[in-house]
Design a protein around this motif. Sequence first.
Motif, mmCIF file in Angstrom:
data_model
loop_
_atom_site.group_PDB
_atom_site.id
_atom_site.type_symbol
_atom_site.label_atom_id
_atom_site.label_comp_id
_atom_site.label_asym_id
_atom_site.label_seq_id
_atom_site.Cartn_x
_atom_site.Cartn_y
_atom_site.Cartn_z
ATOM 1 N N SER A 43 0.815 -1.215 0.000
ATOM 2 C CA SER A 43 0.000 0.000 0.000
ATOM 3 C C SER A 43 0.852 1.270 0.000
ATOM 4 C CB SER A 43 -0.934 -0.002 1.211
ATOM 5 O OG SER A 43 -0.175 -0.061 2.398
ATOM 6 N N GLY A 44 2.156 1.118 0.281
ATOM 7 C CA GLY A 44 3.047 2.285 0.273
ATOM 8 C C GLY A 44 3.479 2.745 1.656
ATOM 9 N N LYS A 45 3.120 1.981 2.701
ATOM 10 C CA LYS A 45 3.463 2.368 4.081
ATOM 11 C C LYS A 45 4.967 2.512 4.281
ATOM 12 C CE LYS A 45 1.811 -1.304 6.189
ATOM 13 N NZ LYS A 45 1.468 -2.290 5.157
ATOM 14 N N SER A 46 5.700 1.463 3.883
ATOM 15 C CA SER A 46 7.153 1.482 4.078
ATOM 16 C C SER A 46 7.821 2.524 3.198
ATOM 17 C CB SER A 46 7.757 0.112 3.775
ATOM 18 O OG SER A 46 7.549 -0.725 4.887
ATOM 19 N N THR A 47 7.273 2.721 2.002
ATOM 20 C CA THR A 47 7.804 3.770 1.119
ATOM 21 C C THR A 47 7.702 5.119 1.816
ATOM 22 O OG1 THR A 47 7.122 2.540 -0.828
ATOM 23 C CG2 THR A 47 7.534 4.888 -1.121
ATOM 24 N N LEU A 48 6.545 5.369 2.412
ATOM 25 C CA LEU A 48 6.364 6.639 3.110
ATOM 26 C C LEU A 48 7.404 6.789 4.216
ATOM 27 C CD1 LEU A 48 4.745 9.221 3.676
ATOM 28 C CD2 LEU A 48 3.234 7.865 5.153
ATOM 29 N N ALA A 49 7.596 5.726 5.009
ATOM 30 C CA ALA A 49 8.574 5.781 6.109
ATOM 31 C C ALA A 49 9.968 6.070 5.572
ATOM 32 C CB ALA A 49 8.556 4.450 6.871
ATOM 33 N N ASN A 50 10.350 5.407 4.485
ATOM 34 C CA ASN A 50 11.683 5.589 3.902
ATOM 35 C C ASN A 50 11.868 6.972 3.286
ATOM 36 O OD1 ASN A 50 13.626 3.144 3.883
ATOM 37 N ND2 ASN A 50 11.586 2.257 3.686
ATOM 38 N N ILE A 51 10.813 7.488 2.656
ATOM 39 C CA ILE A 51 10.903 8.838 2.082
ATOM 40 C C ILE A 51 11.074 9.867 3.192
ATOM 41 C CG2 ILE A 51 9.526 10.637 0.937
ATOM 42 C CD1 ILE A 51 8.597 8.484 -1.027
ATOM 43 N N LEU A 52 10.381 9.660 4.299
ATOM 44 C CA LEU A 52 10.520 10.583 5.432
ATOM 45 C C LEU A 52 11.965 10.611 5.921
ATOM 46 C CD1 LEU A 52 7.269 9.803 7.483
ATOM 47 C CD2 LEU A 52 7.791 11.888 6.182
ATOM 48 N N ALA A 53 12.635 9.438 5.910
ATOM 49 C CA ALA A 53 14.008 9.356 6.406
ATOM 50 C C ALA A 53 15.022 9.840 5.373
ATOM 51 C CB ALA A 53 14.321 7.922 6.821
ATOM 52 N N GLY A 54 14.572 10.061 4.125
ATOM 53 C CA GLY A 54 15.476 10.639 3.133
ATOM 54 C C GLY A 54 16.066 9.655 2.147
ATOM 55 N N ARG A 55 15.450 8.508 2.018
ATOM 56 C CA ARG A 55 15.944 7.528 1.059
ATOM 57 C C ARG A 55 15.804 8.067 -0.358
ATOM 58 N NH1 ARG A 55 17.191 1.929 2.643
ATOM 59 N NH2 ARG A 55 18.253 1.265 0.784
ATOM 60 N N GLU A 56 16.875 7.890 -1.153
ATOM 61 C CA GLU A 56 16.887 8.531 -2.468
ATOM 62 C C GLU A 56 16.432 7.616 -3.612
ATOM 63 O OE1 GLU A 56 20.841 9.746 -1.962
ATOM 64 O OE2 GLU A 56 20.280 11.594 -0.925
ATOM 65 N N ASP A 57 15.970 6.421 -3.280
ATOM 66 C CA ASP A 57 15.542 5.502 -4.341
ATOM 67 C C ASP A 57 14.210 5.903 -4.966
ATOM 68 O OD1 ASP A 57 17.629 4.326 -3.123
ATOM 69 O OD2 ASP A 57 16.620 2.470 -2.549
ATOM 70 N N TYR A 58 13.523 6.865 -4.341
ATOM 71 C CA TYR A 58 12.197 7.258 -4.826
ATOM 72 C C TYR A 58 12.251 8.684 -5.363
ATOM 73 C CZ TYR A 58 11.238 3.478 -1.568
ATOM 74 O OH TYR A 58 11.262 2.290 -0.893
ATOM 75 N N GLN A 59 11.354 8.986 -6.279
ATOM 76 C CA GLN A 59 11.243 10.355 -6.769
ATOM 77 C C GLN A 59 9.977 10.975 -6.178
ATOM 78 O OE1 GLN A 59 11.268 7.761 -9.487
ATOM 79 N NE2 GLN A 59 13.429 7.661 -8.941
ATOM 80 N N VAL A 60 10.187 12.038 -5.414
ATOM 81 C CA VAL A 60 9.028 12.758 -4.900
ATOM 82 C C VAL A 60 8.615 13.742 -5.985
ATOM 83 C CG1 VAL A 60 8.209 14.377 -3.167
ATOM 84 C CG2 VAL A 60 9.687 12.476 -2.488
ATOM 85 N N THR A 61 7.408 13.599 -6.501
ATOM 86 C CA THR A 61 6.996 14.416 -7.643
ATOM 87 C C THR A 61 6.174 15.630 -7.216
ATOM 88 O OG1 THR A 61 5.133 12.901 -7.916
ATOM 89 C CG2 THR A 61 7.050 12.536 -9.324
ATOM 90 N N GLN A 62 5.657 15.574 -6.002
ATOM 91 C CA GLN A 62 4.775 16.641 -5.558
ATOM 92 C C GLN A 62 4.649 16.573 -4.046
ATOM 93 O OE1 GLN A 62 1.140 16.359 -7.915
ATOM 94 N NE2 GLN A 62 0.215 17.956 -6.682
ATOM 95 N N GLY A 63 4.403 17.718 -3.421
ATOM 96 C CA GLY A 63 4.090 17.703 -2.005
ATOM 97 C C GLY A 63 5.187 18.241 -1.120
ATOM 98 N N GLU A 64 4.905 18.219 0.178
ATOM 99 C CA GLU A 64 5.789 18.838 1.169
ATOM 100 C C GLU A 64 5.823 18.007 2.439
ATOM 101 O OE1 GLU A 64 6.192 23.648 1.461
ATOM 102 O OE2 GLU A 64 4.318 22.751 2.074
ATOM 103 N N ILE A 65 6.993 18.008 3.098
ATOM 104 C CA ILE A 65 7.083 17.381 4.425
ATOM 105 C C ILE A 65 7.668 18.414 5.385
ATOM 106 C CG2 ILE A 65 8.042 15.483 5.786
ATOM 107 C CD1 ILE A 65 8.562 14.019 3.087
ATOM 108 N N LEU A 66 6.920 18.690 6.430
ATOM 109 C CA LEU A 66 7.407 19.656 7.424
ATOM 110 C C LEU A 66 7.649 18.946 8.751
ATOM 111 C CD1 LEU A 66 4.857 22.573 6.791
ATOM 112 C CD2 LEU A 66 7.140 22.325 5.802
ATOM 113 N N LEU A 67 8.858 19.139 9.284
ATOM 114 C CA LEU A 67 9.171 18.600 10.610
ATOM 115 C C LEU A 67 9.356 19.786 11.529
ATOM 116 C CD1 LEU A 67 9.965 16.150 12.438
ATOM 117 C CD2 LEU A 67 12.325 16.548 11.730
ATOM 118 N N ASP A 68 8.467 19.916 12.523
ATOM 119 C CA ASP A 68 8.567 21.052 13.434
ATOM 120 C C ASP A 68 8.572 22.381 12.669
ATOM 121 O OD1 ASP A 68 8.418 21.081 16.096
ATOM 122 O OD2 ASP A 68 10.569 20.957 16.487
#
Lengths: 254, 429
Positions: A43-68
Amino acid sequence: MLIIKNLHATIQDEKQKTKSILRGINLHVKAGEVHAIMGPNGSGKSTLANILAGREDYQVTQGEILLDGQNIMELAPEARATAGLFLAFQYPVEIPGVNNMYFLKAAVNSVRKHNQLPPLDAMDFLTLIKSKMKEVGMDEKFLSRAVNEGFSGGEKKRNEILQMLMLEPKLAILDETDSGLDIDALQSVAKGVNSMRDPKRSIVVVTHYQRLLSYIVPDVVHVMVKGQIIKSGGKELALELEEKGYGWLNENVG
Amino acid sequence: MSAVLTMSTWLESAFVSGRSIMQPSWLQAFREQQFDKFLQRGLPTRKEEWWKYTNVAFLEKTSFRLPIIVKPKKIHSTLDSSISLVFINGQYSHEMSNTSLLPSDVILSPLSLAIEQHEDLVKPYLLQELDGKKHPFTYLNSAFIGEGVFLHVPENCVVPSPIHLLFLNTEQNDFITYPRNIIVAQEKAQVTIIEEHTANQAFNYFTNVVTELHAHSNAHLSYFKLQNEHHTATHIANVKVQQQQDSHVNTFFIDCGSRLAREDLTIHFHERHAECHMKGLYLLEHDDQHVDNHIFVDHAAPHCSSTMLYKGILDKKSQAVFNGKVYAHAGAKQTNAQQSNHNLLLSRTAEVNTKPELEIYEEDVKCVHGATVGQLNEDALFYLRARGVEKEEALTILTHAFIEEVMHNIADPSIRNYIQQRVRAYASL
């Protein structure tokens, strides 16, 4: 603490075809809250976790992540870690030749350096880590071993939780931390996580099963299917999923 | 513009002008004979199996001079050693050497002086026929024998600290040196030698070095070879080890310099129960850098054991060659031989040719070999970074992890430190 806005991501598969994995994720985790993200395999759960940590195997095409409040999209994995983000890996990597204690010390002192604290000296570090190891039920012999090398599944997961306790992150993401754990290991992992619950800290638990959530009780449960969060609710949603499975939700996804 | 000289032309003129009337007649005769042998043999070509992956044809078109003598203000070595002989552009520097801590019965002197003072002792070692046919640069070295080291450790003598032989190339270009080192550890003697080749403001030069190590019965000899020449230099070395009964030899080669480096190492087990442990590390970082390790272990006696562990890390368009051959003669019963070579490629354009070989004519032997070529574990790199470790530091940690096995058991702290510094400098590129 964590705000994800309309996050889209793709990956190139083996045949170099672009595959869409995340299709507009929106998530808001407030300080002090524990959120669970559940969903079927793929479903993409682990992908989301890895993208949050900065894994570069994925291409983020849209959107934003804000930490604090800080946009972390452009930050390297190490900068995200020192900013207070922690990912407990689903499959912790074995690193032969790198001593576990040396690794833990390098990690702790990197974070301390970022927070303008002096590095821990050998004695203070040893005292601290021994007390944390007790908390997660880990034998001290694992300090002198190579990182995760030859560790059992349970020992690897305990080692992840140990790292989390040492690094004291603002946001901890646990990716399928319950997979491959027997009941004893599950309890000590949960105990470690629960000891981290704090009004200033957020925890995101990514899991396939409800089992872990009996020990780490979430404030909010999200259901992720085909790269989208299709339902959110309280802890009772997890029990409902356990009972009915994920099938009944699929009808809602286009 | 001057015409390009062929190799034999410039060699010939250098050979004639380099002749010294100070030398004893036997040495003059030996040199002339060796020079003729080289001219007959010629440079090795890639058609020869032993030189298949290393092309030295460019030497045919390159003209090297004999070096002039310079006096540098300071020497550059990160090694902290209490006993040392220093050579500047191939010439012995008395002022920079230090032998005060040497036990009084040990002979450690520049080769020229040893020939003068201990002619009878040196002569038989020097006149020994080496493997010039296979390694013609050895003929050339013998023909031009300039300077080098003669070390003689007498029976039962334990040299308390490592002996550092430093060959510094400096303030000059396009020159050639021919160091020749003879190291003898007599019965039950113990000694550690560090042979270091390095450079400071010297380019396009050529080091052609031959080192002979003799370990007599029950001797313990450790030999470290640190090759950190300038990255435009050519370094061709031949190291021969002769082992007698119950002798124990450790060798360690670290190659991080030179544009082209060729290291030949031959171990001869002449008598039973001898042991040799060979280790090597090569760290390549330049586009045209080429390092070739050719090792031959001659198990001619029973009950001998040899281990070989070489590891390399390659970046950019560099190339490494590893050829380790174990030869077990008929009658070399209870031979125990291990060989392994592992390579880590940091780029897609780096290249390794690795070939561990066994040639066995005896049934009662235990021989194993293995070789790997792999890439950096991206998952491990991400794991370290995800814990806050900077990318550079993470690469350094993983590089150290890869070579940890080779570093194991190096007791001398100054050598450990030297190698770790080289690795750190390499990993932080």
